[in-house]
Write a protein that holds these residues in place. Structure first.
Motif, PDB file in Angstrom:
ATOM      1  N   ARG A   1      42.805   9.402  28.266  1.00 40.01           N
ATOM      2  CA  ARG A   1      42.271   8.085  28.568  1.00 40.01           C
ATOM      3  C   ARG A   1      42.109   7.345  27.249  1.00 40.01           C
ATOM      4  O   ARG A   1      42.123   7.939  26.184  1.00 40.01           O
ATOM      5  CB  ARG A   1      40.902   8.200  29.226  1.00 40.01           C
ATOM      6  CG  ARG A   1      40.880   9.034  30.461  1.00 40.01           C
ATOM      7  CD  ARG A   1      40.235   8.276  31.577  1.00 40.01           C
ATOM      8  NE  ARG A   1      40.190   9.099  32.765  1.00 40.01           N
ATOM      9  CZ  ARG A   1      40.932   8.859  33.828  1.00 40.01           C
ATOM     10  NH1 ARG A   1      41.740   7.849  33.848  1.00 40.01           N
ATOM     11  NH2 ARG A   1      40.851   9.630  34.883  1.00 40.01           N
ATOM     12  N   ARG A   2      41.886   6.091  27.352  1.00 41.95           N
ATOM     13  CA  ARG A   2      41.528   5.318  26.174  1.00 41.95           C
ATOM     14  C   ARG A   2      40.094   5.678  25.830  1.00 41.95           C
ATOM     15  O   ARG A   2      39.214   5.600  26.679  1.00 41.95           O
ATOM     16  CB  ARG A   2      41.659   3.841  26.477  1.00 41.95           C
ATOM     17  CG  ARG A   2      41.532   2.986  25.280  1.00 41.95           C
ATOM     18  CD  ARG A   2      41.875   1.573  25.638  1.00 41.95           C
ATOM     19  NE  ARG A   2      41.631   0.734  24.496  1.00 41.95           N
ATOM     20  CZ  ARG A   2      41.819  -0.549  24.505  1.00 41.95           C
ATOM     21  NH1 ARG A   2      42.247  -1.143  25.585  1.00 41.95           N
ATOM     22  NH2 ARG A   2      41.577  -1.243  23.432  1.00 41.95           N
ATOM     23  N   GLY A   3      39.852   6.129  24.628  1.00 36.98           N
ATOM     24  CA  GLY A   3      38.529   6.623  24.248  1.00 36.98           C
ATOM     25  C   GLY A   3      38.463   8.110  24.493  1.00 36.98           C
ATOM     26  O   GLY A   3      39.486   8.777  24.572  1.00 36.98           O
ATOM     27  N   PRO A   4      37.257   8.645  24.654  1.00 34.65           N
ATOM     28  CA  PRO A   4      37.118  10.092  24.854  1.00 34.65           C
ATOM     29  C   PRO A   4      37.839  10.557  26.116  1.00 34.65           C
ATOM     30  O   PRO A   4      37.840   9.861  27.125  1.00 34.65           O
ATOM     31  CB  PRO A   4      35.614  10.295  24.985  1.00 34.65           C
ATOM     32  CG  PRO A   4      34.993   9.091  24.350  1.00 34.65           C
ATOM     33  CD  PRO A   4      35.969   7.967  24.574  1.00 34.65           C
ATOM     34  N   ALA A   5      38.442  11.711  26.035  1.00 34.78           N
ATOM     35  CA  ALA A   5      39.158  12.277  27.167  1.00 34.78           C
ATOM     36  C   ALA A   5      38.387  13.471  27.725  1.00 34.78           C
ATOM     37  O   ALA A   5      37.508  14.021  27.064  1.00 34.78           O
ATOM     38  CB  ALA A   5      40.562  12.709  26.732  1.00 34.78           C
ATOM     39  N   LEU A   6      38.732  13.848  28.929  1.00 36.85           N
ATOM     40  CA  LEU A   6      38.119  15.007  29.572  1.00 36.85           C
ATOM     41  C   LEU A   6      39.099  16.170  29.577  1.00 36.85           C
ATOM     42  O   LEU A   6      40.299  15.981  29.752  1.00 36.85           O
ATOM     43  CB  LEU A   6      37.764  14.692  31.030  1.00 36.85           C
ATOM     44  CG  LEU A   6      36.663  13.705  31.286  1.00 36.85           C
ATOM     45  CD1 LEU A   6      36.561  13.430  32.788  1.00 36.85           C
ATOM     46  CD2 LEU A   6      35.345  14.232  30.765  1.00 36.85           C
ATOM     47  N   PHE A   7      38.560  17.368  29.423  1.00 35.52           N
ATOM     48  CA  PHE A   7      39.335  18.583  29.656  1.00 35.52           C
ATOM     49  C   PHE A   7      38.867  19.089  31.011  1.00 35.52           C
ATOM     50  O   PHE A   7      37.699  19.419  31.183  1.00 35.52           O
ATOM     51  CB  PHE A   7      39.069  19.615  28.565  1.00 35.52           C
ATOM     52  CG  PHE A   7      39.930  20.830  28.681  1.00 35.52           C
ATOM     53  CD1 PHE A   7      41.195  20.846  28.113  1.00 35.52           C
ATOM     54  CD2 PHE A   7      39.500  21.957  29.367  1.00 35.52           C
ATOM     55  CE1 PHE A   7      42.013  21.956  28.213  1.00 35.52           C
ATOM     56  CE2 PHE A   7      40.308  23.073  29.477  1.00 35.52           C
ATOM     57  CZ  PHE A   7      41.556  23.079  28.898  1.00 35.52           C
ATOM     58  N   GLN A   8      39.762  19.083  31.978  1.00 37.27           N
ATOM     59  CA  GLN A   8      39.381  19.399  33.348  1.00 37.27           C
ATOM     60  C   GLN A   8      39.925  20.758  33.771  1.00 37.27           C
ATOM     61  O   GLN A   8      41.000  21.165  33.342  1.00 37.27           O
ATOM     62  CB  GLN A   8      39.935  18.350  34.299  1.00 37.27           C
ATOM     63  CG  GLN A   8      39.424  16.970  34.020  1.00 37.27           C
ATOM     64  CD  GLN A   8      40.020  15.938  34.956  1.00 37.27           C
ATOM     65  OE1 GLN A   8      40.671  16.258  35.938  1.00 37.27           O
ATOM     66  NE2 GLN A   8      39.793  14.682  34.658  1.00 37.27           N
ATOM     67  N   ALA A   9      39.172  21.420  34.622  1.00 38.11           N
ATOM     68  CA  ALA A   9      39.599  22.659  35.254  1.00 38.11           C
ATOM     69  C   ALA A   9      39.409  22.494  36.753  1.00 38.11           C
ATOM     70  O   ALA A   9      38.378  21.999  37.202  1.00 38.11           O
ATOM     71  CB  ALA A   9      38.770  23.831  34.747  1.00 38.11           C
ATOM     72  N   PHE A  10      40.403  22.893  37.520  1.00 41.29           N
ATOM     73  CA  PHE A  10      40.367  22.721  38.970  1.00 41.29           C
ATOM     74  C   PHE A  10      40.866  24.004  39.615  1.00 41.29           C
ATOM     75  O   PHE A  10      41.875  24.569  39.178  1.00 41.29           O
ATOM     76  CB  PHE A  10      41.278  21.549  39.361  1.00 41.29           C
ATOM     77  CG  PHE A  10      41.573  21.468  40.834  1.00 41.29           C
ATOM     78  CD1 PHE A  10      40.676  20.853  41.686  1.00 41.29           C
ATOM     79  CD2 PHE A  10      42.734  21.995  41.355  1.00 41.29           C
ATOM     80  CE1 PHE A  10      40.939  20.775  43.045  1.00 41.29           C
ATOM     81  CE2 PHE A  10      43.005  21.922  42.707  1.00 41.29           C
ATOM     82  CZ  PHE A  10      42.109  21.308  43.556  1.00 41.29           C
ATOM     83  N   ALA A  11      40.174  24.470  40.632  1.00 46.63           N
ATOM     84  CA  ALA A  11      40.627  25.623  41.405  1.00 46.63           C
ATOM     85  C   ALA A  11      40.409  25.341  42.883  1.00 46.63           C
ATOM     86  O   ALA A  11      39.318  24.944  43.286  1.00 46.63           O
ATOM     87  CB  ALA A  11      39.876  26.886  40.992  1.00 46.63           C
ATOM     88  N   LEU A  12      41.434  25.534  43.668  1.00 54.30           N
ATOM     89  CA  LEU A  12      41.348  25.436  45.114  1.00 54.30           C
ATOM     90  C   LEU A  12      41.199  26.864  45.623  1.00 54.30           C
ATOM     91  O   LEU A  12      42.133  27.666  45.540  1.00 54.30           O
ATOM     92  CB  LEU A  12      42.607  24.785  45.688  1.00 54.30           C
ATOM     93  CG  LEU A  12      42.700  24.663  47.208  1.00 54.30           C
ATOM     94  CD1 LEU A  12      41.562  23.808  47.751  1.00 54.30           C
ATOM     95  CD2 LEU A  12      44.044  24.092  47.602  1.00 54.30           C
ATOM     96  N   LEU A  13      40.002  27.179  46.103  1.00 53.98           N
ATOM     97  CA  LEU A  13      39.680  28.556  46.479  1.00 53.98           C
ATOM     98  C   LEU A  13      40.225  28.920  47.849  1.00 53.98           C
ATOM     99  O   LEU A  13      40.354  28.066  48.725  1.00 53.98           O
ATOM    100  CB  LEU A  13      38.161  28.752  46.480  1.00 53.98           C
ATOM    101  CG  LEU A  13      37.400  28.357  45.219  1.00 53.98           C
ATOM    102  CD1 LEU A  13      35.956  28.797  45.340  1.00 53.98           C
ATOM    103  CD2 LEU A  13      38.045  28.949  43.991  1.00 53.98           C
TER     104      LEU A  13
END
Length: 160
Positions: free
Chosen positions: A35-47
């Motif tokens: 993103r513009r500015g700070p970015a996110l580190f995302q984790a996703f799990a579909l259980l």
């Protein structure tokens, strides 16, 4: 690159751990959401149905800790570089995708020429760099956890 090592396809660490080895998830995904500015580190799990989300969350954190303490292998680094090279080549097929990529690099990084130099920059990253970044950004105090559970289906009345 850290996101690709952890989440980048069927050979990634978390896919192997959660989907193949432990069989607690149907799908995993993650990485940096630029993103513009700070970015996110995302984790996703579909259980898988019936799985305990706290146990799956614990498995994800264990893999984060493994990267922080043991690092990553040169083979993982090479695999990610090959995947990134392929992804870039595939994304440059159309004029529209090249224009979009140049625009994103200009907005996000103030460097539209990154389209020509990104892979060279990636090849300079070392396993120690990945470990340092993991230690810096994958800490327990820098997390926000969101759990989404589907609403149970109501029993339909029998037809008369």
């Amino acid at each position: 690159m850290l996101g690709d090592i952890l989440f980048g396809g069927p050979s990634s660490r978390l896919y192997q751990k959660l989907v193949k080895e432990k069989a607690v998830a149907l799908q995993v995904a993650g990485g940096v959401d630029f993103r513009r500015g700070p970015a996110l580190f995302q984790a996703f799990a579909l259980l898988k149905p019936g799985q305990d989300s706290s146990e799956v969350e614990k498995l994800i954190y264990e893999e984060f800790e493994r990267v922080k303490t043991q690092g990553v292998t040169p083979a993982e680094m090479q695999k990610v570089l090959i995947q990134d090279r392929l992804a870039q080549a595939e994304s440059m097929i159309s004029t529209m995708s090249r224009a979009r990529t140049i625009g994103q690099y200009a907005v996000y990084f103030h460097d539209p020429d990154l389209i020509n130099t990104l892979l060279a920059k990636y090849s300079e990253i070392t396993p120690n760099d990945i470990q340092r970044v993991a230690r810096q950004y994958l800490g327990a105090t820098e997390r926000t956890v969101v759990l989404t559970n589907p609403k149970a289906q109501s029993q339909a009345a029998p037809a008369r």
